[in-house]
Every structure is written in structure tokens, then in C-alpha cells.
Motif scaffolding. Structure first.
Motif, short mmCIF file in Angstrom:
data_model
loop_
_atom_site.label_atom_id
_atom_site.label_comp_id
_atom_site.label_asym_id
_atom_site.label_seq_id
_atom_site.Cartn_x
_atom_site.Cartn_y
_atom_site.Cartn_z
N ARG A 18 -96.12 -51.69 38.69
CA ARG A 18 -96.81 -52.07 37.44
C ARG A 18 -95.84 -52.08 36.27
NH1 ARG A 18 -102.50 -48.73 37.82
NH2 ARG A 18 -103.40 -50.01 39.46
N SER A 22 -95.03 -55.18 33.80
CA SER A 22 -95.10 -55.06 32.34
C SER A 22 -93.79 -55.51 31.69
CB SER A 22 -95.39 -53.62 31.93
OG SER A 22 -96.68 -53.25 32.29
N TYR A 23 -92.68 -55.14 32.31
CA TYR A 23 -91.38 -55.54 31.78
C TYR A 23 -91.20 -57.06 31.85
CZ TYR A 23 -86.39 -55.96 31.04
OH TYR A 23 -85.17 -56.34 30.55
N ASN A 25 -93.49 -59.25 31.79
CA ASN A 25 -94.37 -59.81 30.76
C ASN A 25 -93.68 -59.75 29.39
OD1 ASN A 25 -96.77 -61.01 29.90
ND2 ASN A 25 -97.76 -59.05 29.56
N CYS A 26 -92.95 -58.67 29.13
CA CYS A 26 -92.18 -58.57 27.88
C CYS A 26 -91.12 -59.66 27.81
CB CYS A 26 -91.51 -57.20 27.77
SG CYS A 26 -92.59 -55.88 27.26
N GLN A 38 -97.67 -52.71 25.43
CA GLN A 38 -98.25 -52.56 26.76
C GLN A 38 -97.25 -51.93 27.73
OE1 GLN A 38 -99.65 -56.49 27.77
NE2 GLN A 38 -101.17 -56.49 26.14
N LEU A 39 -95.97 -52.29 27.60
CA LEU A 39 -94.94 -51.67 28.42
C LEU A 39 -94.85 -50.18 28.11
CD1 LEU A 39 -92.51 -51.85 30.42
CD2 LEU A 39 -91.10 -52.35 28.42
N GLN A 42 -97.60 -48.38 29.75
CA GLN A 42 -97.34 -48.20 31.18
C GLN A 42 -96.35 -47.06 31.40
OE1 GLN A 42 -99.13 -49.73 33.61
NE2 GLN A 42 -98.10 -48.28 34.96
#
Length: 137
Positions: A18, A22-23, A25-26, A38-39, A42
Motif C-alpha cells: 500500500r 501511495s508513493y 500516486n504521488c 495520503q502517503l 499510509q
């Protein structure tokens, strides 16, 4: 890159985690502050803490790309609302002077740096310098 240790130690060893998602997505959103948040969420969910140490922080007030309301506002928001992020700065000027210098960016809102706690450090004693240098080998 501030996230290099996170990438090396947590993301690369587990590319389908996950945290890795998240990374990525960044990366896809150019590290937009909301997505970066969000990162950080997480990281907190996985019991990790990112401590960002910034020396010469006052130089950012003269940086052509970073001396902007969006940067300082996002930084304040992330540090204030995301427990997984701790920011430690060193500056040559006290917080009051930093706030005054940044006031032109946002003259109607709260000072950007009102979330910092100022601690003035004095010179180290010879014994302290020796101990510090001894730790460095």
C-alpha cells in the motif's frame, strides 16, 4: 530527495505494498500536497515517522520556486495535520523575522511559521564538541 530513505527501505523491497501504491500516486500527481498527505497517512498507518531536517531554512524565503504561498501553506498544513511528518529546521533568523519576511506572501492570514517552536542553541562546550566529533569517527 526527502523521500529517498522511504523509497529505498520501504517501497523498493515491497513494490506491491500500500505504501508503494501511495508513493506511485504521488509520482503521478507531481507530489501534490493532498496526495502527499495520503502517503503520510499510509506511513502513519504502518507506524513510520518521516523526520525532515532542513538547514538554512531562511534561504527558502529567497528561493525563486519555493518562496510562494502554496509551498509554505502546504508545508504548514502537512506538518500540522499529518502525525507521520516531523519538520526540524535550522535558521539564522528567529521565527518572528521569518514570519515578517514571509508576510508579503500572505498578509491576511496566520503567519506561515506559527507552528514551529523556537529553540535558540548556544555554542557547544569543548567537551561537547569532542563528544560530537568522536561520534563521527
Amino acid at each position: 530527495m526527502a523521500l529517498a530513505p522511504v523509497v529505498t527501505n520501504l517501497i523498493e523491497p515491497q513494490p506491491t505494498s500500500r505504501l508503494s501504491t501511495s508513493y506511485k500516486n504521488c509520482l503521478n500527481h507531481n507530489f501534490n500536497s493532498q496526495i502527499l498527505g495520503q502517503l503520510l497517512d499510509q506511513l502513519a498507518a504502518e507506524n513510520y515517522q518521516l523526520v525532515l531536517l532542513l538547514d538554512e531554512f531562511d534561504i527558502l524565503l529567497n528561493h525563486p520556486q519555493l518562496n510562494r504561498a502554496e509551498f509554505f501553506g502546504s508545508l504548514r498544513s502537512l506538518v500540522s495535520t499529518k502525525p507521520a511528518l516531523t519538520l526540524v529546521i535550522a535558521a539564522r533568523q528567529p521565527i518572528t523575522k521569518l514570519n515578517k519576511a514571509a508576510q508579503a506572501l500572505n498578509n491576511t492570514g496566520s503567519p506561515y511559521f506559527n507552528f514551529f517552536e523556537e529553540l535558540t542553541l548556544g555554542p557547544l562546550s569543548d567537551k561537547e564538541v569532542g563528544a560530537l566529533l568522536g561520534r563521527a569517527g
